[in-house]
Design an enzyme around this catalytic site. Structure first.
Site, mmCIF file in Angstrom:
data_model
loop_
_atom_site.group_PDB
_atom_site.id
_atom_site.type_symbol
_atom_site.label_atom_id
_atom_site.label_comp_id
_atom_site.label_asym_id
_atom_site.label_seq_id
_atom_site.Cartn_x
_atom_site.Cartn_y
_atom_site.Cartn_z
ATOM 1 N N GLY A 173 0.815 -1.200 0.000
ATOM 2 C CA GLY A 173 0.000 0.000 0.000
ATOM 3 C C GLY A 173 0.851 1.253 0.000
ATOM 4 C CB THR A 181 1.132 3.946 4.683
ATOM 5 O OG1 THR A 181 -0.050 4.724 4.490
ATOM 6 C CG2 THR A 181 1.865 4.479 5.907
ATOM 7 C CG ASP A 217 0.787 -3.984 5.723
ATOM 8 O OD1 ASP A 217 0.835 -3.016 4.941
ATOM 9 O OD2 ASP A 217 0.203 -5.048 5.454
ATOM 10 C CG ASP A 244 -7.704 -0.661 3.831
ATOM 11 O OD1 ASP A 244 -7.170 0.205 3.119
ATOM 12 O OD2 ASP A 244 -7.575 -1.886 3.622
ATOM 13 N N GLY A 292 -5.707 -3.097 -0.917
ATOM 14 C CA GLY A 292 -4.766 -3.350 -2.003
ATOM 15 C C GLY A 292 -4.745 -4.796 -2.468
ATOM 16 C CD GLU A 332 -1.722 -6.523 3.271
ATOM 17 O OE1 GLU A 332 -1.314 -5.550 2.610
ATOM 18 O OE2 GLU A 332 -2.887 -6.622 3.687
ATOM 19 C CE LYS A 388 -6.406 5.247 5.459
ATOM 20 N NZ LYS A 388 -5.141 4.646 5.094
#
EC number: 5.3.1.6
Length: 224
Positions: free
Chosen positions: A33, A35, A85, A88, A101, A107, A125
Site C-alpha cells: 500500500g 504508506t 504494514d 484501511d 490493495g 499480509e 483510519k
C-alpha cells in the site's frame, strides 16, 4: 497536513522505531500500500542493518528490490523479527481492516509469523467501530457466488471487485454495510465459509503497536 505527509511521517517513525532493534541477521516483513511504500523508501536508508525482507505482495517485492533490499520467500526463513504494514481501518484494540490493495492473505500470513506487528496509519483510519471501510474477502473464483450468498446471511452486502485478481490468482468480494461489533467472531465466521481463502479482519492477530499520524505528530498506541 496533506495525507501523504502524514503517511511519510509514520513511515519515518516506523524505521526509527525498528532500527535500534535490528541486527544483520534479521528479516523484516513489509506490507503493501501507499504508506508501506513510503516505509520501504525510508527502510532503504538502513538496508545494511538487517539481512533482508519478506514481502506481502509482488508489488512490494519489486519496490524493495529496486532499492537493492533482498527479498526472501517466507518458507526459507526461520523468523520474522517485525512486520510493518498499513491498514484501511483500526479500532482502539488495534484490530484492523486490511485488503484495500488486495494483498490481505499474504499480509495475514506474515503477520502471523512475525514476532511484532507494527501498523502505520494516518488519523483518518482511526475508528471506534470497524466496518465503514468495506471488508475485503479473498475467494476461490468458482466459489464467488456461493460465498456472496453466505456473506448476505451474515448481514453484509458483498460486491465483486471487478478487474481484480490477487497475487494468489483469486478474486475479492468487498462487504459493505457492516457494523463490526465483534471482529474476532466475524473473522472466524467468514473464514469458515467454504471457498473463502481469508478475510481482511485482523482481529485474532491484531497489531501490537500503532504509529498514528496526526496533525500534532506521530502517536504511539499500544494494543489494549
Amino acid at each position: 497536513m496533506p495525507a501523504d505527509a502524514l503517511k511519510q511521517a509514520v513511515a519515518r517513525a516506523a524505521v526509527d522505531y525498528i532500527a535500534p532493534k535490528l541486527d544483520r541477521h534479521d528479516i523484516v516483513g513489509v506490507g503493501t500500500g501507499s504508506t508501506a511504500g513510503f516505509f520501504i523508501d525510508y527502510l532503504a536508508q538502513i538496508k545494511g542493518h538487517f539481512d533482508g525482507t519478506v514481502a506481502s505482495s509482488e508489488a512490494t517485492a519489486t519496490r524493495l528490490q529496486s532499492h537493492g533490499i533482498p527479498v526472501y520467500d517466507l518458507n526459507s526463513v526461520d523468523d520474522v523479527v517485525v512486520y510493518v504494514d498499513g491498514a484501511d481501518e483500526t479500532n482502539p484494540r488495534l484490530e484492523l481492516i486490511k485488503g484495500g490493495g488486495a494483498a490481505l492473505t499474504r499480509e495475514k500470513i506474515i503477520a502471523a509469523v512475525a514476532r511484532e506487528f507494527i501498523c502505520i496509519a494516518d488519523a483518518g483510519k482511526w475508528v471506534d467501530c470497524l466496518g465503514s471501510f468495506p471488508l475485503p474477502v479473498e475467494v476461490i473464483p468458482m466459489a464467488r457466488s456461493h460465498v456472496a450468498r453466505e456473506l448476505v446471511k451474515l448481514g453484509g452486502d458483498p460486491v465483486y471487485r471487478q478487474g481484480c485478481e490477487t497475487d494468489n490468482g483469486n478474486v475479492i468480494l468487498d462487504v459493505h454495510n457492516m457494523r463490526i461489533t465483534d471482529p474476532r467472531a466475524l473473522e472466524t465466521a467468514i473464514n469458515q465459509i467454504t471457498g473463502v481463502v481469508t478475510n481482511g479482519l485482523f482481529a485474532h492477530r491484531p497489531a501490537d503497536l500503532l504509529l498514528l499520524g496526526t496533525e500534532a505528530g506521530v502517536e504511539q498506541i499500544a494494543a489494549e
